[in-house]
Design a protein around this motif. Structure first.
Motif, short mmCIF file in Angstrom:
data_model
loop_
_atom_site.label_atom_id
_atom_site.label_comp_id
_atom_site.label_asym_id
_atom_site.label_seq_id
_atom_site.Cartn_x
_atom_site.Cartn_y
_atom_site.Cartn_z
N GLU A 18 -3.19 7.17 14.36
CA GLU A 18 -2.09 8.03 13.93
C GLU A 18 -1.99 9.24 14.86
O GLU A 18 -0.92 9.66 15.24
N PHE B 20 0.89 1.69 7.21
CA PHE B 20 0.94 1.85 8.66
C PHE B 20 1.79 0.76 9.29
O PHE B 20 1.69 -0.41 8.92
N LYS C 39 -0.96 5.12 1.86
CA LYS C 39 -0.37 5.33 3.16
C LYS C 39 -0.25 3.98 3.86
O LYS C 39 -1.25 3.28 4.03
N TYR D 232 -1.92 -1.33 4.65
CA TYR D 232 -2.67 -0.13 4.35
C TYR D 232 -4.16 -0.37 4.49
O TYR D 232 -4.60 -1.52 4.64
N GLU E 157 3.40 -4.47 8.09
CA GLU E 157 3.09 -3.12 7.64
C GLU E 157 2.01 -3.23 6.56
O GLU E 157 2.14 -4.03 5.64
N VAL F 139 1.04 4.54 15.67
CA VAL F 139 1.52 3.96 14.41
C VAL F 139 2.43 4.95 13.69
O VAL F 139 2.33 6.17 13.88
N ASP F 140 3.34 4.42 12.89
CA ASP F 140 4.15 5.24 12.01
C ASP F 140 3.62 5.05 10.59
O ASP F 140 3.21 3.96 10.22
N THR F 141 3.63 6.14 9.82
CA THR F 141 3.10 6.03 8.47
C THR F 141 4.15 6.38 7.43
O THR F 141 5.03 7.20 7.68
N THR F 142 4.06 5.70 6.29
CA THR F 142 4.89 6.05 5.15
C THR F 142 4.02 6.03 3.91
O THR F 142 3.10 5.22 3.82
N LYS F 143 4.32 6.93 2.99
CA LYS F 143 3.58 6.93 1.73
C LYS F 143 4.38 6.15 0.71
O LYS F 143 5.57 6.37 0.54
N LEU G 196 -7.94 4.48 11.81
CA LEU G 196 -6.53 4.69 11.49
C LEU G 196 -6.10 6.12 11.80
O LEU G 196 -5.01 6.36 12.30
#
Lengths: 102, 115
Positions: free
Chosen positions: A49, A70, A68, A20, A18, A54-58, A45
């Protein structure tokens, strides 16, 4: 041409860990894609998205706004496999062409 | 967005003001880049420009992150801001005036042929 290749590279990089945008750019630079800038990676990116690969998290960063991150999801892994399949084909054909030159 | 905001665009004005406040905190080279990006993105706007808001928000986020990393704007965006913007607009699906006119023309022709 480079754009499609870059998309594959980025998928591969994300699949390992994972990560960024900035880190991805640095890895591509280290790989030898010297003139890849963060803006280029950013647009790719966004596309990944959007196509839900892809899954994203902040996550908060030590300085500045949250970053962010990925991660590849199942669709992304499938896409990555397809990319390597296509790549295998193209590179074998290119080599064939090059060798037949003599 | 309520009716009043939709008609007057006051929601966008507010959003724009918020953007500009964020921009003011960026280094000078980033501010210059922002102006250029805005100018390049404008032709991709729909009638109100509302479609550009999420794009601008994303770009501003990128600028803030990279500025905090201590990079300079040219290193981040490269020298092809126009290419960057058209890639952005393309990815986000922003339709330009030209797309709209093309659509209109196609519709008109289809209608005439259908008669």
């Amino acid at each position: 041409m480079l754009k499609g290749v870059l998309e594959g590279c980025i998928l591969e990089i994300i699949s390992r860990n994972e990560t960024y945008g900035y880190e991805i750019t640095r890895q591509l630079n280290a790989l030898g894609f010297a003139d890849v800038v963060e803006g280029t990676v950013y647009t790719i990116l966004i596309r990944l998205e959007k196509s839900k690969l892809v899954d994203t998290t902040k996550k908060p960063s030590d300085m500045g706004p949250p970053r962010k991150f990925f991660a590849l999801n199942d669709a992304g892994r499938e896409e990555l496999q397809k990319f390597w399949g296509k790549w295998e084909f193209v590179s074998s054909k290119m080599n064939e062409l090059k060798e037949r030159k003599q | 967005m309520n009716f009043w905001e939709k008609i007057t665009g006051s929601d966008m004005t507010k959003e724009f003001k918020a953007f500009e406040l964020r921009v003011k905190k960026l280094p000078a080279d980033y501010q210059a880049a922002w102006e250029k990006i805005k100018a390049e993105l404008w032709p991709h706007s729909d009638f109100t420009g509302r479609n550009l808001m999420p794009i601008l928000d994303g770009v501003l986020g990128l600028l803030e992150e990279t500025a905090a990393d201590g990079q300079n704007a040219v290193d981040v965006l490269g020298d092809d801001i126009r290419g960057f913007c058209s890639a952005l607009a393309g990815e986000e699906g922003a339709k330009s005036y030209r797309d709209k006119w093309r659509q209109q023309l196609n519709d008109n022709i289809a209608r005439k042929l259908g008669k």
